[in-house]
Design an enzyme around this catalytic site. Structure first.
Site, PDB file in Angstrom:
ATOM      1  N   GLU A 133     -52.148  27.653 -18.855  1.00  0.00           N
ATOM      2  CA  GLU A 133     -52.623  28.617 -17.847  1.00  0.00           C
ATOM      3  C   GLU A 133     -52.087  30.039 -18.050  1.00  0.00           C
ATOM      4  O   GLU A 133     -51.595  30.675 -17.108  1.00  0.00           O
ATOM      5  CB  GLU A 133     -52.263  28.091 -16.447  1.00  0.00           C
ATOM      6  CG  GLU A 133     -52.899  26.733 -16.193  1.00  0.00           C
ATOM      7  CD  GLU A 133     -52.478  26.061 -14.892  1.00  0.00           C
ATOM      8  OE1 GLU A 133     -51.806  26.697 -14.066  1.00  0.00           O
ATOM      9  OE2 GLU A 133     -52.829  24.884 -14.706  1.00  0.00           O
ATOM     10  N   ASN A 177     -53.932  24.804 -22.752  1.00  0.00           N
ATOM     11  CA  ASN A 177     -54.554  24.093 -21.623  1.00  0.00           C
ATOM     12  C   ASN A 177     -54.772  25.059 -20.458  1.00  0.00           C
ATOM     13  O   ASN A 177     -53.861  25.797 -20.081  1.00  0.00           O
ATOM     14  CB  ASN A 177     -53.567  22.975 -21.199  1.00  0.00           C
ATOM     15  CG  ASN A 177     -54.131  22.043 -20.152  1.00  0.00           C
ATOM     16  OD1 ASN A 177     -55.238  21.533 -20.296  1.00  0.00           O
ATOM     17  ND2 ASN A 177     -53.366  21.817 -19.089  1.00  0.00           N
ATOM     18  N   HIS A 214     -60.831  20.961 -13.071  1.00  0.00           N
ATOM     19  CA  HIS A 214     -60.638  20.754 -11.630  1.00  0.00           C
ATOM     20  C   HIS A 214     -61.911  21.305 -10.979  1.00  0.00           C
ATOM     21  O   HIS A 214     -62.017  22.502 -10.710  1.00  0.00           O
ATOM     22  CB  HIS A 214     -59.387  21.484 -11.138  1.00  0.00           C
ATOM     23  CG  HIS A 214     -58.123  20.907 -11.689  1.00  0.00           C
ATOM     24  ND1 HIS A 214     -57.663  19.661 -11.312  1.00  0.00           N
ATOM     25  CD2 HIS A 214     -57.233  21.370 -12.593  1.00  0.00           C
ATOM     26  CE1 HIS A 214     -56.528  19.396 -11.956  1.00  0.00           C
ATOM     27  NE2 HIS A 214     -56.263  20.411 -12.750  1.00  0.00           N
ATOM     28  N   GLU A 244     -57.749  17.444 -17.199  1.00  0.00           N
ATOM     29  CA  GLU A 244     -57.162  17.191 -15.866  1.00  0.00           C
ATOM     30  C   GLU A 244     -58.263  16.990 -14.825  1.00  0.00           C
ATOM     31  O   GLU A 244     -58.149  17.445 -13.685  1.00  0.00           O
ATOM     32  CB  GLU A 244     -56.286  18.377 -15.414  1.00  0.00           C
ATOM     33  CG  GLU A 244     -55.154  18.715 -16.338  1.00  0.00           C
ATOM     34  CD  GLU A 244     -54.201  19.783 -15.795  1.00  0.00           C
ATOM     35  OE1 GLU A 244     -54.313  20.158 -14.615  1.00  0.00           O
ATOM     36  OE2 GLU A 244     -53.346  20.229 -16.560  1.00  0.00           O
ATOM     37  N   ASP A 246     -60.652  16.302 -11.884  1.00  0.00           N
ATOM     38  CA  ASP A 246     -60.815  15.684 -10.564  1.00  0.00           C
ATOM     39  C   ASP A 246     -61.892  16.446  -9.813  1.00  0.00           C
ATOM     40  O   ASP A 246     -62.253  17.559 -10.196  1.00  0.00           O
ATOM     41  CB  ASP A 246     -59.501  15.577  -9.774  1.00  0.00           C
ATOM     42  CG  ASP A 246     -58.759  16.891  -9.588  1.00  0.00           C
ATOM     43  OD1 ASP A 246     -59.335  17.971  -9.848  1.00  0.00           O
ATOM     44  OD2 ASP A 246     -57.592  16.837  -9.175  1.00  0.00           O
TER      45      ASP A 246
HETATM   46  O1  G3I Z   1     -40.933  15.667  -5.029  1.00  0.00           O
HETATM   47  C1  G3I Z   1     -41.022  16.561  -3.917  1.00  0.00           C
HETATM   48  C2  G3I Z   1     -40.787  15.806  -2.619  1.00  0.00           C
HETATM   49  O2  G3I Z   1     -39.465  15.341  -2.607  1.00  0.00           O
HETATM   50  C3  G3I Z   1     -41.052  16.744  -1.426  1.00  0.00           C
HETATM   51  O3  G3I Z   1     -40.965  16.017  -0.237  1.00  0.00           O
HETATM   52  C4  G3I Z   1     -42.464  17.340  -1.537  1.00  0.00           C
HETATM   53  C5  G3I Z   1     -42.753  18.357  -0.423  1.00  0.00           C
HETATM   54  O4  G3I Z   1     -43.928  19.113  -0.718  1.00  0.00           O
HETATM   55  O5  G3I Z   1     -42.560  18.009  -2.765  1.00  0.00           O
HETATM   56  C6  G3I Z   1     -42.415  17.144  -3.880  1.00  0.00           C
HETATM   57  O6  G3I Z   1     -42.592  17.865  -5.080  1.00  0.00           O
HETATM   58  C7  G3I Z   1     -43.905  18.319  -5.329  1.00  0.00           C
HETATM   59  C8  G3I Z   1     -44.380  17.699  -6.639  1.00  0.00           C
HETATM   60  O7  G3I Z   1     -45.642  18.218  -6.973  1.00  0.00           O
HETATM   61  C9  G3I Z   1     -44.494  16.172  -6.584  1.00  0.00           C
HETATM   62  O8  G3I Z   1     -45.427  15.780  -5.610  1.00  0.00           O
HETATM   63  C10 G3I Z   1     -43.880  19.833  -5.421  1.00  0.00           C
HETATM   64  O9  G3I Z   1     -43.597  20.382  -4.139  1.00  0.00           O
HETATM   65  C11 G3I Z   1     -45.232  20.334  -5.882  1.00  0.00           C
HETATM   66  O10 G3I Z   1     -45.178  21.732  -6.119  1.00  0.00           O
HETATM   67  C12 G3I Z   1     -45.616  19.629  -7.180  1.00  0.00           C
HETATM   68  O11 G3I Z   1     -46.923  20.040  -7.479  1.00  0.00           O
HETATM   69  C13 G3I Z   1     -47.413  19.770  -8.785  1.00  0.00           C
HETATM   70  C14 G3I Z   1     -47.965  21.086  -9.341  1.00  0.00           C
HETATM   71  O12 G3I Z   1     -48.638  20.842 -10.558  1.00  0.00           O
HETATM   72  C15 G3I Z   1     -46.838  22.090  -9.631  1.00  0.00           C
HETATM   73  O13 G3I Z   1     -45.965  21.604 -10.621  1.00  0.00           O
HETATM   74  C16 G3I Z   1     -48.509  18.735  -8.639  1.00  0.00           C
HETATM   75  O14 G3I Z   1     -47.945  17.456  -8.304  1.00  0.00           O
HETATM   76  C17 G3I Z   1     -49.269  18.596  -9.963  1.00  0.00           C
HETATM   77  O15 G3I Z   1     -50.391  17.768  -9.778  1.00  0.00           O
HETATM   78  C18 G3I Z   1     -49.749  19.974 -10.405  1.00  0.00           C
HETATM   79  O16 G3I Z   1     -50.385  19.811 -11.649  1.00  0.00           O
HETATM   80  C19 G3I Z   1     -51.011  20.986 -12.193  1.00  0.00           C
HETATM   81  C20 G3I Z   1     -50.865  20.888 -13.716  1.00  0.00           C
HETATM   82  O17 G3I Z   1     -49.498  20.735 -14.066  1.00  0.00           O
HETATM   83  C21 G3I Z   1     -51.447  22.130 -14.378  1.00  0.00           C
HETATM   84  N1  G3I Z   1     -52.834  22.325 -13.969  1.00  0.00           N
HETATM   85  C22 G3I Z   1     -53.081  22.325 -12.537  1.00  0.00           C
HETATM   86  C23 G3I Z   1     -52.514  21.063 -11.894  1.00  0.00           C
HETATM   87  C24 G3I Z   1     -52.805  21.022 -10.403  1.00  0.00           C
HETATM   88  O18 G3I Z   1     -52.164  22.069  -9.761  1.00  0.00           O
END
Ligand code: G3I
Length: 334
Positions: A133, A177, A214, A244, A246
């Protein structure tokens, strides 16, 4: 609850077409037995959704932690699957200390990170997202600012990163990506293409491009223009894949059944583009069950407006949805 395995797993149909079919997996969710069973049955390719991002693999300077990434890799090995590492460089999921570094320190930290992570997984990753990105949103067709790598190191960091990654694990396929770069002619698509082509022209070891897919439920993408985008990468002798996918249904009009039917049709149309193109090595979904999708997190759900979004192939109780059959249809079509 026991998962009743489908007569034809998706991976069997994909393998018959010489393709990888994947899903993003979270190590933490592998404790859920149904999650394990569906993942282990349906897919031959996994991407750690978050477990191999910088904030999780090197939370402190030079302090590497691989326990969760290793769980995903071990699960994949046990089930005869390949793995795509995600992601070496990204402006998000980056620990705060990286943003504090000056240019000289940042360049050294970037190379140490790439080296530390790729050495650990050497020979175990089919592919790596080297850079995620890097192009700006908003149709301006330029490199994203606000990323410390670009802001402090300039565009040269991109070639440097790919070269460093290749040197450490020459067997890993190296990808750029991005999202919103699927539709030929759109400014972001063109900016991604220019970046990738400039790397190819410089002889940088890049293997291909991941189009995240997405999909916006407000505007299903024109299939021909997705095909055109993929073909342009194929014409550069690169791999190109859906990395990715969805498809949230919230704002789609109609009853729930109607929404899910429209979702299924879009899945089939889009996946078919990959199935019919030799340069497309893989189709990966961003998860597989509506129980665990990033769109259930309130901070991300709002991107697509009103929910529930139900964006994936299985319900939150692990029942296959029409979209799952549609993806199978795309792979078994003659
Ligand atoms: O693990 C903590 C949990 O303890 C807490 O209670 C909760 C509260 O919001 O947060 C949890 O962590 C989150 C984590 O995902 C696991 O669920 C983070 O806040 C959240 O920011 C994180 O988001 C991820 C995001 O990337 C940022 O890294 C998403 O799961 C993940 O699906 C998303 O994936 C991205 C790809 O890497 C790149 N392309 C877009 C895609 C979707 O945004």
């Amino acid at each position: 609850m026991i998962f009743s395995a489908p007569a034809q797993p998706l991976r069997q149909a994909a393998e018959a077409k010489g393709k990888l079919i994947g899903a993003a997996i979270a190590a933490g969710n592998l404790a859920d037995p149904m999650y394990q069973q569906v993942a282990g049955t349906e897919f031959n390719y996994l991407t750690p959704e978050n477990d191999t991002k910088w904030e999780n693999t090197e939370p402190g300077p030079g302090r590497f932690t691989f326990a969760n990434g290793d769980k995903v890799v071990a699960f994949a090995k046990d089930h005869g699957m390949k793995v795509r590492g995600h992601t070496l460089l990204w402006h998000l999921a980056l620990p705060g200390w990286v943003k504090e570094l000056d240019d000289v320190e940042l360049k050294a930290a970037m190379l140490r990170h790439i080296t530390g992570v790729m050495e650990h997984y050497k020979g175990q990753m089919y592919a790596w997202d080297v850079l995620n990105e890097a192009i700006a949103d908003g149709g301006i067709g330029e490199h994203r600012t606000g990323s410390p790598f670009y802001d402090k190191l300039g565009i040269e960091y991109v070639a440097l990163a790919f070269r460093a990654a290749h040197e450490i694990d020459p067997s890993a396929k190296l990808f750029y990506n991005d999202y919103g770069a699927e539709i030929s002619g759109w400014p972001k698509t063109e900016a991604v293409y220019r970046l990738v082509k400039s790397l190819v022209d410089q002889g940088v070891p890049i293997s291909g491009v991941g189009l995240q897919m997405h999909v916006s439920p407000r505007q299903l993408p024109p299939i021909k223009l997705i095909r055109d985008t993929m073909q342009r990468y194929a014409d550069l002798d690169l791999l190109v894949n859906i990395s990715e996918m969805d498809l949230p249904v919230g704002p789609i009009r109609g009853t729930l059944d109607e929404k899910l039917e429209q979702q299924a049709k879009a899945y089939q149309d889009i996946v078919s583009v990959c199935v019919t193109m030799t340069a497309c090595d893989a189709v990966s979904f961003w998860g597989f069950t509506d129980k665990y999708t990033w769109l259930n997190l309130p901070q991300y759900a709002k991107i697509h407006g009103r929910g529930p979004h139900l964006p994936l192939l299985y319900t939150d109780t692990f029942v296959p949805k029409p979209a799952r059959q549609a993806v199978l249809n795309a792979f078994v079509a003659p």
